[in-house]
Design a protein around this motif. Sequence first.
Motif, PDB file in Angstrom:
ATOM      1  N   GLN A 173       0.903  -0.682  -0.313  1.00 23.51           N
ATOM      2  CA  GLN A 173       0.312   0.149  -0.221  1.00 23.51           C
ATOM      3  C   GLN A 173       0.957   1.167  -0.094  1.00 23.51           C
ATOM      4  OE1 GLN A 173      -2.084  -1.249   3.758  1.00 23.51           O
ATOM      5  NE2 GLN A 173      -3.929  -2.229   3.297  1.00 23.51           N
ATOM      6  N   SER A 209       2.882  -0.014   3.835  1.00 22.79           N
ATOM      7  CA  SER A 209       2.743  -1.137   4.491  1.00 22.79           C
ATOM      8  C   SER A 209       3.442  -1.875   4.890  1.00 22.79           C
ATOM      9  CB  SER A 209       1.466  -1.860   3.103  1.00 22.79           C
ATOM     10  OG  SER A 209       1.918  -1.958   1.990  1.00 22.79           O
ATOM     11  N   ASN A 247       7.325   3.881   8.193  1.00 22.61           N
ATOM     12  CA  ASN A 247       6.458   4.748   8.642  1.00 22.61           C
ATOM     13  C   ASN A 247       8.000   6.108   8.460  1.00 22.61           C
ATOM     14  OD1 ASN A 247       4.626   7.103   9.104  1.00 22.61           O
ATOM     15  ND2 ASN A 247       3.445   5.619  10.131  1.00 22.61           N
TER      16      ASN A 247
END
Length: 108
Positions: free
Chosen positions: A17, A53, A58
């Motif tokens: 993603q 993902s 992150n």
Amino acid sequence: MNKYEILINALKVVHVQFDQGLTDKEIEQIENTYGIQFPKSLREMYQIALPISGSFYNWRDFHENNIRNIQGMLNWPLEGVLFDIVENDFWDNNWGEKPIDLLDAKHK
């Protein structure tokens, strides 16, 4: 379609993603936070789309735990080499004179 779009589409096929790409300001904040500089190609791709993902970092999460986790992963290669220097008496002569201790090895 450019090379990054081809890569992004290939990753989407395997269910990676993506979020919107990073801005120049976000990249600057990341690089300053972690003391790194993204290679040009990675920076260009991350500005098109950011994988979010699976095991991708992150980069937008600046909470203390996430920063510590990413910093640990970035330090892992150095820590591995330092372990081998100390525990396995590993030293390549091309690196110069062998340090006498771990702190000295970090600065070589």
